[in-house]
Design a protein around this motif. Structure first.
Motif, PDB file in Angstrom:
ATOM      1  N   ALA B  36       0.816  -1.220   0.000  1.00  0.00           N
ATOM      2  CA  ALA B  36       0.000   0.000   0.000  1.00  0.00           C
ATOM      3  C   ALA B  36       0.846   1.265   0.000  1.00  0.00           C
ATOM      4  O   ALA B  36       0.393   2.318  -0.423  1.00  0.00           O
ATOM      5  N   THR B  37       2.073   1.199   0.493  1.00  0.00           N
ATOM      6  CA  THR B  37       2.877   2.407   0.614  1.00  0.00           C
ATOM      7  C   THR B  37       3.707   2.647  -0.634  1.00  0.00           C
ATOM      8  O   THR B  37       4.445   1.771  -1.080  1.00  0.00           O
ATOM      9  N   GLY B  38       3.565   3.822  -1.192  1.00  0.00           N
ATOM     10  CA  GLY B  38       4.286   4.147  -2.413  1.00  0.00           C
ATOM     11  C   GLY B  38       5.445   5.087  -2.156  1.00  0.00           C
ATOM     12  O   GLY B  38       5.509   5.743  -1.120  1.00  0.00           O
ATOM     13  N   ARG B  44       6.466   4.299 -11.445  1.00  0.00           N
ATOM     14  CA  ARG B  44       6.549   3.492 -12.668  1.00  0.00           C
ATOM     15  C   ARG B  44       7.967   3.016 -12.952  1.00  0.00           C
ATOM     16  O   ARG B  44       8.468   3.097 -14.076  1.00  0.00           O
ATOM     17  N   ALA B  45       8.634   2.513 -11.881  1.00  0.00           N
ATOM     18  CA  ALA B  45      10.025   2.099 -12.047  1.00  0.00           C
ATOM     19  C   ALA B  45      10.100   0.742 -12.732  1.00  0.00           C
ATOM     20  O   ALA B  45       9.221  -0.100 -12.557  1.00  0.00           O
ATOM     21  N   PHE B  46      11.136   0.551 -13.511  1.00  0.00           N
ATOM     22  CA  PHE B  46      11.406  -0.770 -14.091  1.00  0.00           C
ATOM     23  C   PHE B  46      11.963  -1.656 -12.980  1.00  0.00           C
ATOM     24  O   PHE B  46      12.395  -1.163 -11.932  1.00  0.00           O
ATOM     25  N   PRO B  47      11.977  -2.977 -13.204  1.00  0.00           N
ATOM     26  CA  PRO B  47      12.460  -3.872 -12.141  1.00  0.00           C
ATOM     27  C   PRO B  47      13.876  -3.513 -11.688  1.00  0.00           C
ATOM     28  O   PRO B  47      14.735  -3.203 -12.508  1.00  0.00           O
ATOM     29  N   THR B  48      14.072  -3.520 -10.374  1.00  0.00           N
ATOM     30  CA  THR B  48      15.387  -3.295  -9.790  1.00  0.00           C
ATOM     31  C   THR B  48      15.549  -4.284  -8.647  1.00  0.00           C
ATOM     32  O   THR B  48      14.634  -5.065  -8.372  1.00  0.00           O
ATOM     33  N   HIS B  51      12.976  -3.373  -5.995  1.00  0.00           N
ATOM     34  CA  HIS B  51      11.626  -3.681  -6.459  1.00  0.00           C
ATOM     35  C   HIS B  51      11.733  -4.688  -7.599  1.00  0.00           C
ATOM     36  O   HIS B  51      11.822  -4.303  -8.765  1.00  0.00           O
ATOM     37  N   PRO B  52      11.700  -5.976  -7.282  1.00  0.00           N
ATOM     38  CA  PRO B  52      11.992  -7.019  -8.279  1.00  0.00           C
ATOM     39  C   PRO B  52      11.116  -6.938  -9.526  1.00  0.00           C
ATOM     40  O   PRO B  52      11.543  -7.326 -10.601  1.00  0.00           O
ATOM     41  N   LEU B  53       9.893  -6.444  -9.379  1.00  0.00           N
ATOM     42  CA  LEU B  53       9.021  -6.326 -10.549  1.00  0.00           C
ATOM     43  C   LEU B  53       8.721  -4.866 -10.873  1.00  0.00           C
ATOM     44  O   LEU B  53       7.785  -4.561 -11.604  1.00  0.00           O
ATOM     45  N   GLY B  59       4.117   4.418  -7.282  1.00  0.00           N
ATOM     46  CA  GLY B  59       5.396   4.060  -6.684  1.00  0.00           C
ATOM     47  C   GLY B  59       5.310   2.893  -5.714  1.00  0.00           C
ATOM     48  O   GLY B  59       6.161   2.735  -4.843  1.00  0.00           O
ATOM     49  N   ARG B  60       4.281   2.069  -5.840  1.00  0.00           N
ATOM     50  CA  ARG B  60       4.128   0.926  -4.936  1.00  0.00           C
ATOM     51  C   ARG B  60       4.747  -0.329  -5.550  1.00  0.00           C
ATOM     52  O   ARG B  60       4.757  -0.493  -6.766  1.00  0.00           O
ATOM     53  N   ASP B  61       5.219  -1.203  -4.702  1.00  0.00           N
ATOM     54  CA  ASP B  61       5.959  -2.377  -5.145  1.00  0.00           C
ATOM     55  C   ASP B  61       5.035  -3.346  -5.896  1.00  0.00           C
ATOM     56  O   ASP B  61       4.047  -3.837  -5.353  1.00  0.00           O
ATOM     57  N   THR B  62       5.393  -3.637  -7.139  1.00  0.00           N
ATOM     58  CA  THR B  62       4.504  -4.440  -7.978  1.00  0.00           C
ATOM     59  C   THR B  62       4.451  -5.904  -7.537  1.00  0.00           C
ATOM     60  O   THR B  62       3.396  -6.528  -7.604  1.00  0.00           O
ATOM     61  N   LEU B  63       5.559  -6.441  -7.067  1.00  0.00           N
ATOM     62  CA  LEU B  63       5.533  -7.835  -6.625  1.00  0.00           C
ATOM     63  C   LEU B  63       4.564  -8.003  -5.455  1.00  0.00           C
ATOM     64  O   LEU B  63       3.731  -8.917  -5.437  1.00  0.00           O
ATOM     65  N   ALA B  64       4.659  -7.091  -4.498  1.00  0.00           N
ATOM     66  CA  ALA B  64       3.776  -7.182  -3.340  1.00  0.00           C
ATOM     67  C   ALA B  64       2.315  -7.034  -3.766  1.00  0.00           C
ATOM     68  O   ALA B  64       1.439  -7.766  -3.290  1.00  0.00           O
ATOM     69  N   ARG B  65       2.080  -6.119  -4.685  1.00  0.00           N
ATOM     70  CA  ARG B  65       0.696  -5.909  -5.141  1.00  0.00           C
ATOM     71  C   ARG B  65       0.206  -7.097  -5.957  1.00  0.00           C
ATOM     72  O   ARG B  65      -0.961  -7.472  -5.892  1.00  0.00           O
TER      73      ARG B  65
END
Lengths: 581, 279, 311
Positions: B36-38, B44-48, B51-53, B59-65
């Motif tokens: 929930a926290t961005g 809109r970051a690419f995988p790093t 933030h693996p995805l 700005g929220r973590d895509t893997l967690a979402r």
């Protein structure tokens, strides 16, 4: 519906030498700061209308001898957000896109110029009585409707009366023209006459007001004040507006339902028909995908102007890829998005709690979230550009320590159930989810974000207004100016029990100040000072929690000239200066 | 049971489905990044590595979402398809087999529901029961409501479908001979009609999952589904699609999960069909 | 047959009557208010009352419903709230031909491609063509329409910017405007039909009579086309009925994205503005289409499989 206005610090004048033949236009940009003091001299009395510092971008067409313009000269303008105008009847139209379309076909007695000041349109001149309650308009000599017939004062009286007529059932007349003498009784059906509007002779119209008002001409400028041909309306039947007859710069050539309106120059337009344009196409892009489709059509040059309406700008996700293009136009607009609190319900009946929640949001991060250039931080009620917005206000700065101390002092129970409600539309979810996170991180308060279907949300707001005890706790909302005057923001939003005051904010000092300012006409400075004091009260007590003011983000093909961006979107002061491709 | 997995594709698909379900259930317990926290500095970051995805529009973590979204989508799909199979197929078989007033009733209700403004129904249901259900079951209550709305307008297709097949099946010679041997309706329905329909029911139900997941997203956009910060596969795709030109990976990941989920389901469905029809 | 048709006709009337009633009730129970939708975000209690009176919304619900029903019986669908007194019939008359022709084109395309692909896949079940084509069909079905639409539009933008021939990204009226909406609209149905045909064919190919046909030495072509496909078509015919309804209104996404002036758009907008007369009329129209289609389907069952008696 939303009439907006601009002003602030610099004046940029772009002098545009018209292209002769195929030559490239040369433009000169002059930036300057100026204090505009407008005085209007009239026969019986003198009225100083306003004094303020204004910022504006004005394109002034340097007159040249008329030269045939190359290209097809069809100006294609996207109306995002509607898939079909509900009507073109000025008494009934409401959506700002339709208001815009209507304003090309019909015109009123007055109009706005590029600085959002009132200037003559159908009326050549007017006088104001000493008590400032009676306006006498002299119609322009030789003013004709688009069918070639003469405009008489009867047509004006007919049109304004019609806008207020409960049998016609338009929504906006009763709101914008409510200050006309006898309007209340007429709209409620108590009287079948509107005594306030009379024809003195075939070319003179008199309008009497209930109360002195500094903003009456702005209200009159709205489409409900447009001049209609009595004959065409009465002969045309219920759908007379499908063959509109007005005094605007264009006539309706074709209405392709669910597709577009095709307009051609009005040969009888008093300022001269804008014949350099062959056609203006107003193209409908309805639905939630409308703005996206319009953007793609713009990219394939199928449309020339997109994002020109406040509620439907270019989708923010596209901003990074277009914001450096010459086509991209961003301008402040008179919209404020805010959180409203239910002042009749715990815990937000407590000013300390409201202040804590206001101080618990880092709005600069919110702006980053929305995209740089998409919006500006808003800490007060009046958006920049509304008269009075240049006066200073002490705002509630983002401060976690003060916020938490306030919560402690207020003995705030952090475990209680808190809900922030919003209508599911556009980027609302994004903003609300961010706010909720801010409060969680900064205040340690868990607030639930509750999305509602749009009409359900609007129903809930009404319920909150009618019965605050059973209403929403807090809600994410928006206000856009109907006309550029602080009255539209302070008196009509936060005065005790006024129609839009859903959160029931109430303060007797505030009420006294705005009541006084509303009827002050002659002393502009005193008027604005009263509003300023009132605004300070509302900001300190968090009558609203203003968050940000979104920009108009539009794109205009470089070959299109003559459009001026103002706080209320695009204004075209002179249609003969407009070119397409 | 082994025979279902004779085909390697079916086996792999089944294992993949199990994995998805496992991720949906225990994933958020292992990967504890807050969905929930961005971070507004990382939109809109690419995988790093952090933030693996990558991250979404806020700005929220895509893997967690993705993991919480998977949970929501699977839950909705299961509820809707259960209803679909039990009510839709059940009524359809009964209507086709017995004919008469049952048929008239089921068929005409189905006709009506096809024409029904389902969106309006969803609005009504969530308005009437929304606050009560969220009070009782929290954010998941709204999910149940949206599933119910989708199921209510979804079952008629399955019912029509099974009814048509049953009409044809019950006239087949083997059914007629079973009946001649004195078998009761219950026996014929359970032993002969249903097994013959099972394959088609499974195929059509597994096919339907994709559209259910997408429909949930559509209702979600209107504020009628999961309560933030909950999300869903469909909603993630819809949201990310709007900025696909800036970061295509954000559509790719949830889209890939949805595509693989649907593929795996359909292979398992095919396997089941074969098993049921041969066995 | 005549008796069957008569009975179905009576049922049809009942269905239509019920749908107007249920839609009406749901519309009125649902939160939201057409007058509030008209007034925007400005509140004026006096004006609110006035508009309610004007649209007859202050009357009790049964009076409103009775008034609506009487109108419908006389062929008057009422007037739209949103479109300032425009007859609902106007809106429907403008939208239906567009939606219907678009939907028909899409449906035809999906049947012409989907069914043969399904048959071919079933001939060699689990073979390479089967696996590949079914995966593609599944994706066509699973990928949401707006994604396909968006990708196609983006492709056109790229083509345009590279100076290559391209299709218009939106609009209606020219032949080239048809291509993308039809493709997007048919993709899902095609995928669904192909998979359904395959599943159904595989089931039928195992039946005794097919084995008998093979044993009697019938040629493969005849077995597949005359014996198997004929029976396998039953489930496909079943879904075709509802599919028609889906493409008439279900094309909302496509109509929205490509600015096609059809009925789907009108319907959804009517719901979001609580334009009851329009909602009710669209539901009525749909119910009529679905009911007629389901009647046709039931008759077709008898044609495809003479053992199914048309009751």
């Amino acid at each position: 519906m939303k009439i907006l206005k601009l002003a602030t610090a610099t004046l940029a004048v772009t002098l545009l030498a018209a292209a002769c033949g195929g030559a490239t236009p040369t433009s000169v940009t002059v930036v300057q700061t100026s204090i505009v003091k407008e005085t209007q001299v009239v026969k019986e009395t003198q009225v100083v209308k306003e004094t303020q510092v204004v910022q504006q971008t004005v394109q002034v067409q340097v007159p040249v001898t008329p030269v045939p313009v190359p290209g097809t000269q069809v100006l294609r303008w996207a109306l995002e957000g509607i898939n079909e105008p509900s009507t073109l009847d000025p008494a009934k139209a409401g959506d700002s896109q339709i208001v815009f379309a209507t304003s090309l076909l019909f015109r009123g007695l007055v109009q706005l110029d590029a600085q959002l000041r009132i200037k003559p349109d159908g009326a050549e001149s007017w006088t104001v009585s000493a008590d400032t309650k009676t306006y006498t308009f002299k119609l322009r000599k030789g003013l004709k409707f688009s069918d070639g017939s003469d405009v008489t004062s009867d047509d004006v009286v007919f049109a304004i009366t019609r806008s207020l007529d409960p049998k016609v059932g338009g929504g906006n007349g009763a709101y914008y023209l409510s200050n006309i003498k006898g309007a209340a009784d007429f709209t409620s059906g108590k009287s079948d006459k509107l005594p306030g509007v009379t024809a003195l002779d075939p070319s003179t119209v008199q309008i009497a007001l209930e109360q002195p008002s500094a903003y009456f001409l702005y209200q009159l400028n709205f489409i409900t004040g447009y001049i209609l041909s009595k004959k065409s309306v009465t002969d045309g039947g219920e759908k007379w507006y499908e063959k509109p007859v007005g005094t605007g710069p264009f006539i309706l050539k074709e209405w392709q339902h669910n597709q577009k309106l095709v307009l051609t120059p009005n040969p009888y337009y008093w300022a001269g028909p804008p014949n350099q344009l062959k056609e203006v196409d107003l193209v409908f892009y309805g639905g939630d995908q409308g703005s996206v489709t319009a953007f793609k059509d713009y990219q394939t040059s199928a449309v020339d102007v997109i994002g020109s309406f406040g509620q439907t700008p270019i989708p923010s996700q596209f901003l990074p890829q277009v914001k450096d293009l010459p086509d991209f136009k961003s301008a402040p607009q008179f919209f404020v998005r805010y959180i409203g609190f239910n002042n009749k319900l715990k815990p937000f009946d407590n000013t300390m709690v409201r202040e804590a929640f206001a101080r618990g949001i880092d709005k600069s991060k919110l702006i980053k979230l929305l995209g740089d250039g998409a919006a500006r931080v808003q800490d007060r009620i009046l958006p920049g550009g509304i008269p009075g917005s240049e006066m200073k206000i002490d705002t509630l700065a983002f401060d976690i320590d003060i916020a938490n101390k306030l919560l402690t002092d207020a003995k705030f129970d952090k475990t209680q159930k808190l809900v922030l409600t919003y209508g599911a539309e556009g980027d609302n979810a994004k903003v609300v989810e961010f706010i909720v996170q801010q409060w969680k991180t900064n205040l340690g308060v868990n607030v639930t974000a509750e999305p509602l279907e749009l009409q359900t949300f609007s129903q809930k707001l009404t319920d909150t207004y009618n019965d605050p005890a059973k209403g929403l706790q807090m809600y994410f909302s928006v206000w856009g100016a109907d006309y550029p005057d602080p009255q539209n923001w302070l008196s009509q939003q936060l005065r005790t029990d006024v129609g839009n005051n859903n959160g029931h904010y109430s303060n007797t000092d505030f009420d006294g100040l705005v009541d006084k300012a509303d009827v002050e006409v002659k002393d502009v400075t005193a008027r604005l000072k009263s509003y300023n004091e009132a605004e300070q009260i509302a900001v300190t007590e968090v009558g609203w929690l203003p968050l940000f003011s979104p920009n108009t983000n539009a794109m205009v093909k470089p070959y299109v000239t003559g459009l001026v961006f103002t706080g209320q979107g695009i204004i075209i002061p002179d249609w003969s200066a407009v070119r397409a491709q | 049971m082994q025979r279902i997995f004779r085909s390697r594709v079916v086996l792999i698909s089944a294992l993949f489905l199990a994995l998805l379900i496992a991720i949906a259930i225990i994933g958020p317990l292992v990967y504890t990044v807050d969905p929930a926290t961005g971070d507004v500095e990382q939109l809109r970051a690419f995988p790093t590595l952090s933030h693996p995805l990558g991250t979404d529009d806020s700005g929220r973590d895509t893997l967690a979402r993705l993991m919480t979204g998977l949970r929501v989508s699977l839950a909705v799909a299961v509820v809707v398809e259960l209803f679909n199979v039990v009510v839709g197929a059940g009524l359809g078989v009964l209507a086709g087999y017995f004919g008469g007033w049952i048929d008239i009733l089921v068929s005409r209700i189905a006709d009506m529901l096809f024409a029904f403004p389902g969106l309006l129904l969803a609005i009504l249901i969530s308005a009437i029961f929304g606050s009560a259900v969220t009070g009782f079951a929290g954010g998941s209550g709204r999910l149940f409501l949206v599933s119910f709305s989708l199921a209510l307008v979804g079952w008629p297709l399955m019912a029509r479908y099974t009814r048509g097949q049953t009409l044809s099946l019950k006239e087949r010679s083997f059914i007629e001979s079973t009946r001649a041997l004195g078998a009761g309706d219950g026996h014929i329905l359970l032993r002969h009609i249903l097994p013959n329909l099972a394959g088609l029911i499974i195929v059509s139900a597994t096919l339907d999952v994709a559209s259910v997941i997408v429909s949930e997203a559509t209702l979600g956009l209107l504020g009628l589904s999961a309560q933030p910060p909950q999300t869903s596969l469909g909603k993630m795709i819809v949201e990310a699609f709007s900025y696909i030109t800036l970061n295509w990976t954000q559509v790719l990941f949830p889209g890939l999960v949805l595509a693989l989920l649907v593929l795996a389901l359909s292979f398992v469905g095919d396997g089941l069909q074969e098993y049921v029809e041969r066995g | 047959m005549a008796q069957f048709l008569l009975r179905r006709l009576l049922q049809l009337v009942f269905v239509l009557f019920s749908i107007t009633f249920i839609t009406f009730i749901i519309g009125h129970l649902a939160p939201g208010d057409p007058v509030l939708a008209m007034m925007g975000n400005r509140r004026d209690p006096k004006l609110y009352e006035q508009l309610r009176r004007q649209y007859g919304l202050d009357r009790p619900w049964y009076e409103q419903y009775a008034g609506y029903l009487l109108g419908v019986l006389q062929g008057d669908l009422g007037k739209s709230y949103r479109y300032a007194g425009r007859p609902v019939w106007d809106l429907i008359r403008q939208g239906v031909p567009v939606s219907a022709s678009l939907g028909l084109a899409a449906l035809t395309l999906s049947v012409l491609l989907g069914v043969p692909i399904g048959v071919l896949a079933s001939v060699r079940a689990n073979g390479a063509f089967d696996r590949a084509s079914m995966a593609v069909m599944l994706m066509l079905f699973a990928v949401p329409g707006f994604v396909i639409a968006g990708l196609l539009q983006t492709l056109q933008v790229i083509l345009f910017q590279s100076g290559l021939p391209n299709l218009p990204t939106s609009g209606w009226g020219k032949p080239e405007n048809w291509v993308m909406p039809v493709v997007v609209l048919s993709a899902g149905t095609m995928g669904y039909l192909a998979r359904l045909t395959r599943a159904s064919m595989i089931g039928v190919l195992r039946q005794d009579y097919i084995r008998t046909a093979w044993a009697k030495g019938a040629r493969a072509r005849r077995v597949y086309m005359a014996h198997a496909l004929r029976n396998a078509l039953i489930p496909i015919v079943t879904v075709l009925g509802p599919s028609v309804a889906f493409v008439v209104v279900g094309s909302f996404v496509v109509e929205n994205v490509f600015r096609v002036p059809g009925i789907g758009f009108v319907a959804v907008q009517a719901i979001s503005t609580r334009d009851y007369p329009v909602i009710q009329s669209v539901a009525l129209l749909l119910a009529l289409i679905v009911a007629v289609m389901s009647l046709i389907t039931d008759v077709l069952y008898g044609v495809l499989d003479p053992r199914i008696r048309t009751q």
